[in-house]
Design an enzyme around this catalytic site. Structure first.
Site: not given
Ligand code: TA6
Length: 294
Positions: A72, A265, A94, A206, A163
């Site tokens: 994260r 991103e 990832r 988002d 991201h």
């Molecule tokens: O890029 C935005 C996103 O797709 C959001 O919808 C949000 O859920 C985020 O990524 C994080 O995703 P993750 O799977 O890392 O919890």
């Protein structure tokens, strides 16, 4: 993320060492221009700080370094798809171990290249042969390029994202410009909307911006700096912050974690797997992001 006090497991050069956080090995770069860390798990940049500056990259203090979960924070490599259009969310890159292929350095910085190749595990999730390289250039600015090649004998279709989680002083003071007008709102079932020129956030966001400008600027008054994000090989730029409620729902983010991060991103967005970008055998695509602080 602070890596400088960790003991080196392996010394690769004057500037490049391997360190470990729990189960995750990290390529640590310490150069007079900047320091950085790139985890082999996920090919994930976890830190980038030009000399004398605070980290430009945000990492969650609750990130799980078990070598299984996606980290994260940092710069997750979302590939071969972006989002929840298939499982696992944001693809397998990832949460898969990458190989360190090369590192080289000169007075302007260090280049680290990682590779990810098809294996039995990736084949079970996505039945294609591929060659993925992540080239991370650490210097006055950070450049991350994901190069994906189709080495199969049939075409395949993909989407993806770099991201990036930016490390901001205070999200409520942060101003974002250069996202462009039109966006797809993921919080409104994909409704297409027109946005404001300068954004200040006060709630969950988002959005997939479909006409981003060449430079996205993120003004951070508390840390007295402005991030400049320049993307290539993308078709959109995503802006995400989970805000208080979203952060509470994530086991790997502190409740107040949302106050100091913002995802900007470099995205190749597709509404479904089939609507992604198709590469014919032998073709390569490059998706990149360059991050600097002004
Ligand atoms: O890029 C935005 C996103 O797709 C959001 O919808 C949000 O859920 C985020 O990524 C994080 O995703 P993750 O799977 O890392 O919890």
């Amino acid at each position: 993320m602070e890596l400088k006090n960790l003991p080196a497991l392996t010394v690769l050069s004057d500037c490049v060492t391997i360190v470990e956080v729990d189960q995750v090995k990290i390529v640590r770069v310490m150069h007079e221009k900047a320091s950085a860390g790139i985890a082999l798990h996920g090919g994930h940049v976890v830190s980038f700080a030009p000399q004398g500056q605070k980290d430009l990259i945000w990492m969650s203090d609750k990130a799980i370094f078990d070598g299984k979960a996606a980290l994260r924070g940092g710069i997750p490599v979302c590939w071969p798809w972006f989002g929840r259009i298939a499982a696992p969310a944001h693809g397998f890159a990832r949460s898969t171990e990458w190989q360190l292929l090369e590192h080289r350095e000169n007075q302007s910085g260090v280049i680290v290249e990682l590779g990810l190749f098809a294996s039995e595990e990736t084949h079970q999730i996505w039945p294609y042969l591929f060659d993925a390289r992540l080239v991370v250039e650490v210097g006055d600015q950070l450049n991350v390029t994901l190069k994906v090649s189709n080495i199969d004998d049939k075409p395949w279709t993909f989407s993806g994202a770099l991201h990036t989680y930016l490390n901001v002083g205070d999200i409520s003071q942060t101003e974002i410009s250069g996202m462009g007008a039109e966006y797809i709102d993921s919080l409104l079932q994909g409704q297409v909307c027109q946005g404001e020129k300068i954004l200040k956030l006060s709630d969950t966001i988002d959005r997939v911006y479909t006409q981003p400008e060449a430079q996205i600027l993120v003004k951070d008054p508390l840390f007295e700096r402005t991030f400049c994000v320049e993307n290539q090989g993308h078709n959109s730029a995503v802006l995400w912050n989970p805000w208080a409620e979203g952060a509470k729902g994530m086991a790997d983010m502190s409740d107040n974690g949302y106050q100091t991060m913002l995802c900007v991103e470099s995205t190749l967005h597709a509404a479904s797997i089939d609507q992604g970008k198709t590469l014919q055998p032998g073709e390569t695509h490059q998706l990149s992001t360059t991050i600097s602080s002004l």
